[in-house]
Design a protein around this motif. Structure first.
Motif, PDB file in Angstrom:
ATOM      1  N   ALA A  37       0.826  -1.202   0.000  1.00  0.00           N
ATOM      2  CA  ALA A  37       0.000   0.000   0.000  1.00  0.00           C
ATOM      3  C   ALA A  37       0.863   1.256   0.000  1.00  0.00           C
ATOM      4  N   LEU A  38       0.291   2.353  -0.468  1.00  0.00           N
ATOM      5  CA  LEU A  38       0.968   3.640  -0.493  1.00  0.00           C
ATOM      6  C   LEU A  38       1.250   4.087   0.933  1.00  0.00           C
ATOM      7  N   GLN A  39       2.514   4.467   1.205  1.00  0.00           N
ATOM      8  CA  GLN A  39       2.893   4.836   2.552  1.00  0.00           C
ATOM      9  C   GLN A  39       3.118   6.335   2.725  1.00  0.00           C
ATOM     10  N   SER A  40       3.461   7.035   1.669  1.00  0.00           N
ATOM     11  CA  SER A  40       3.787   8.449   1.806  1.00  0.00           C
ATOM     12  C   SER A  40       3.651   9.140   0.458  1.00  0.00           C
ATOM     13  N   VAL A  41       3.744  10.457   0.495  1.00  0.00           N
ATOM     14  CA  VAL A  41       3.715  11.257  -0.728  1.00  0.00           C
ATOM     15  C   VAL A  41       5.045  11.088  -1.457  1.00  0.00           C
ATOM     16  N   ASN A  42       4.991  10.798  -2.755  1.00  0.00           N
ATOM     17  CA  ASN A  42       6.194  10.665  -3.578  1.00  0.00           C
ATOM     18  C   ASN A  42       6.373  11.960  -4.359  1.00  0.00           C
ATOM     19  N   GLY A  43       7.100  12.906  -3.754  1.00  0.00           N
ATOM     20  CA  GLY A  43       7.294  14.208  -4.379  1.00  0.00           C
ATOM     21  C   GLY A  43       7.978  14.149  -5.730  1.00  0.00           C
ATOM     22  N   PRO A  44       9.082  13.381  -5.863  1.00  0.00           N
ATOM     23  CA  PRO A  44       9.737  13.310  -7.174  1.00  0.00           C
ATOM     24  C   PRO A  44       8.830  12.761  -8.265  1.00  0.00           C
ATOM     25  N   GLN A  45       8.032  11.737  -7.938  1.00  0.00           N
ATOM     26  CA  GLN A  45       7.127  11.190  -8.948  1.00  0.00           C
ATOM     27  C   GLN A  45       6.097  12.220  -9.370  1.00  0.00           C
TER      28      GLN A  45
END
Length: 484
Positions: A338-346
Motif C-alpha cells: 500500500a501507499l505509505q507516503s507522498v512521492n514528491g519526485p514522482q
C-alpha cells in the motif's frame, strides 16, 4: 498511481561484480568511480560517481545540479548500458548490480551497467514536499467518495500536497521534467566517453528513452524499451487508459485465486472471489483492520499486485487470513503493497511533463464515467494524480515522440500489462517507425531478465549483443502462472 515502482527494485541481486570499491577512472571517460557513500545503501560491488549538470539548460553556465551515478560490472567492458528502472521518481542506485547479476554471460562481459538517480530523485538534488504525514490519515477514506463532502476532503488533501511540494521545492519544480532528464542522459553519455547511448528502460524508463531518442537521434545506440508508456497521450489520459486494463488484470487474479480455493477459500469461481472481495471492502470500511487498513488500503494493495503475479499469493493469503479472523496478515501486507507516503519526485515529473485539467469537475465527470467499467480502480487512480490539478510549476513544452530522424528500437511488452497497456506499445511502434516488438502473452510489468521467459530474453539479448533488430516482431507464450 499512473506509474508505480518498478518490479525489478524488489528482486534480490545474487551475483558478485568486479567493479572495485577503490577509485578508478575508465580510459577515455570523465567519470571517476569510487566506493558508494554508506547512506546510499548500494549493493556490495557497486561503484558510484557524481556529475554536475545545469539546473536550467537555457542557462547552461548557471546553477548546477549534482547527479549521482552507479555502476556494476567491469570497467574494462567494451560497452556501457545505461538503465532506468522506471518510476518516475525511482532511484537507480541499486539497478546496475541487479541487472548485471541477471544478464547472460555474453552480455555481462560486454557491458558495464550504469544507472543514476534522475534529477530531483534520491541522491540527485531531490524534490521534497516536507513532512506530509499529517495529510495522509490511516486509514484513508474510501477510494470512491460516498458523498460530495467526502470527495472535497480528498480534493483538499490533493491541493495541500501540491502546495507543500511548491513550498519546499519551488526552485526545483520547473526543471524536473523528462526532457531535462534526457538532456542529463546525454551529459552522462558524453562523460562516459561514448558516441552512442546504449539504453535499457523499464516502464517510465521507456518514456525517458523515447524522449532521448527523439531529442538526440544521432546519439541513440541500441535501445530496449520494456513495458511501454503510451507516447500519444498525457498523464491525465494515461490514468484512464490504465483503469480498464487494471480491472481486466484483477479479473485474471480473481480467477487465479478461485483455482486455488483449497488454500484461500475465497470462492471457486472468479465471480465468487470478486464478491468476497467486495464483501471484504465493506467490512474494512465498517471496521479497519488493526485500526489502520481500510478499503482504500486494500484497493492500493490490489493495484500494486496487478503489476506482477508473484505478489498474488501474498495478497490472497492476507485477505484469506483476515476473513478467518487474523487481521495482522492484512496489516503486514499493507506495509509491502500500500501507499505509505507522498512521492514528491514522482509527482514532480508527472505533473510537469503534461498539462492537467485544473477544473475539478472535469476530473469528477471523467472518473465517474471510468468507474462504470473499472469500479475497483477509477477513483483510486484519480487520487494518485489529483495533486497535478493544483501543481504550481509550468509544464514542459510539447514534444512529439518519434518526430525527426529517430532510429528504430526494440520494444518489449506483455499483452495484459495493466500498468502500461498494450495499446501504448503499439502506438510507440507506430511513432518510432521500423521498431520491432517482442510481445509476451502474459501480464507482468517488466519482462526482460525478470519474467523468466526465454522466448523474450533471447531476442533482446541478441539485439544488445549485435545491434541487429529481429527481422519481424516476436510473439511469445506467457510464463507459467505462480503457484499458490
Amino acid at each position: 498511481m499512473t506509474v508505480r515502482a518498478m518490479r525489478i527494485a524488489a528482486v534480490a541481486a545474487v551475483a558478485a561484480t568486479v567493479l572495485g570499491s577503490a577509485s578508478a577512472t575508465a580510459a577515455g571517460t570523465a567519470v571517476k568511480w569510487a566506493e558508494c557513500a554508506p547512506e546510499l545503501n548500494a549493493p556490495r560491488g557497486t561503484g558510484c560517481a557524481q556529475l554536475d549538470v545545469p539546473l536550467d539548460y537555457a542557462d547552461p553556465a548557471g546553477k548546477q545540479l549534482t547527479l549521482t551515478l552507479s555502476a556494476a560490472g567491469s570497467l574494462d567492458a567494451p560497452n556501457v548500458l545505461v538503465v532506468n528502472p522506471g518510476g518516475p521518481g525511482e532511484s537507480g542506485i541499486g539497478t546496475p548490480k541487479l541487472v548485471q547479476s541477471s544478464l547472460p554471460p555474453e552480455l555481462g562481459s560486454q557491458y558495464l551497467i550504469v544507472s543514476f538517480d534522475p534529477r530531483g530523485v534520491g541522491a540527485s538534488s531531490p524534490v521534497t514536499c516536507g513532512d506530509t504525514s499529517g495529510l495522509l490519515p490511516a486509514p484513508m477514506p474510501p477510494s470512491e467518495p460516498a458523498n460530495a463532502d467526502q470527495e472535497q476532503q480528498r480534493v483538499a488533501v490533493a491541493s495541500k500536497i501540491a502546495g507543500a511540494c511548491a513550498e519546499h521545492s519551488a526552485a526545483l519544480l520547473p526543471h524536473i521534467t523528462t526532457q531535462n532528464a534526457a538532456r542529463d542522459m546525454d551529459r552522462i553519455r558524453t562523460a562516459l566517453g561514448k558516441d552512442k547511448l546504449d539504453y535499457l528502460g523499464y516502464s517510465y524508463g521507456t518514456k525517458l528513452g523515447a524522449t532521448y531518442a527523439t531529442m538526440f537521434p544521432g546519439s541513440t545506440g541500441r535501445m530496449v524499451l520494456d513495458s511501454v508508456v503510451d507516447p500519444t497521450i498525457g498523464g491525465y489520459q494515461a490514468g484512464f487508459e490504465q483503469d480498464p486494463a487494471l480491472q481486466h488484470r484483477a479479473e485474471q487474479f480473481f480467477a487465479w485465486v478461485a483455482a486455488h480455493d483449497d488454500k484461500y477459500h475465497l470462492g471457486t469461481t472468479g465471480d465468487a472471489v470478486g464478491s468476497a472481495w467486495t464483501d471484504t471492502r465493506g467490512k474494512l470500511d465498517a471496521e479497519p483492520a488493526e485500526g489502520k487498513v481500510g478499503s482504500a488500503e486494500l484497493d492500493q494493495m490490489l493495484a500494486s499486485a496487478m503489476y506482477v503475479d508473484t505478489s498474488w499469493g501474498t495478497l490472497a493469503d492476507a485477505v484469506s487470513r483476515y476473513r478467518a479472523g487474523d487481521a495482522g496478515a492484512l496489516s503486514s501486507a499493507a506495509g509491502q503493497l500500500a501507499l505509505q507516503s507522498v512521492n514528491g519526485p514522482q509527482l514532480a515529473y508527472n505533473c510537469a511533463d503534461d498539462k492537467w485539467p485544473t477544473d475539478w469537475q472535469t476530473w469528477h465527470a471523467d472518473t465517474v464515467k471510468a468507474a462504470k467499467d473499472a469500479p475497483l480502480f477509477a477513483w483510486l487512480n484519480t487520487w494518485y494524480s489529483a495533486p497535478c490539478a493544483f501543481w504550481k510549476a509550468p509544464t514542459a513544452p510539447p514534444l512529439q515522440i518519434g518526430s525527426g530522424n529517430v532510429p528504430p528500437v526494440l520494444l518489449v511488452q506483455a499483452k495484459d500489462d495493466s500498468a502500461t497497456p498494450l495499446v501504448g506499445a503499439q502506438r510507440m511502434q507506430q511513432a518510432m517507425q521500423g521498431s520491432r516488438m517482442v510481445l509476451s502473452d502474459g501480464g507482468n510489468h517488466g519482462q526482460f531478465l525478470f519474467d523468466e521467459n526465454t522466448c523474450v530474453d533471447e531476442p533482446v539479448t541478441q539485439y544488445l549483443r549485435t545491434g541487429k533488430l529481429p527481422a519481424a516482431d516476436v510473439k511469445c507464450p506467457a510464463p507459467p502462472a505462480p503457484g499458490a
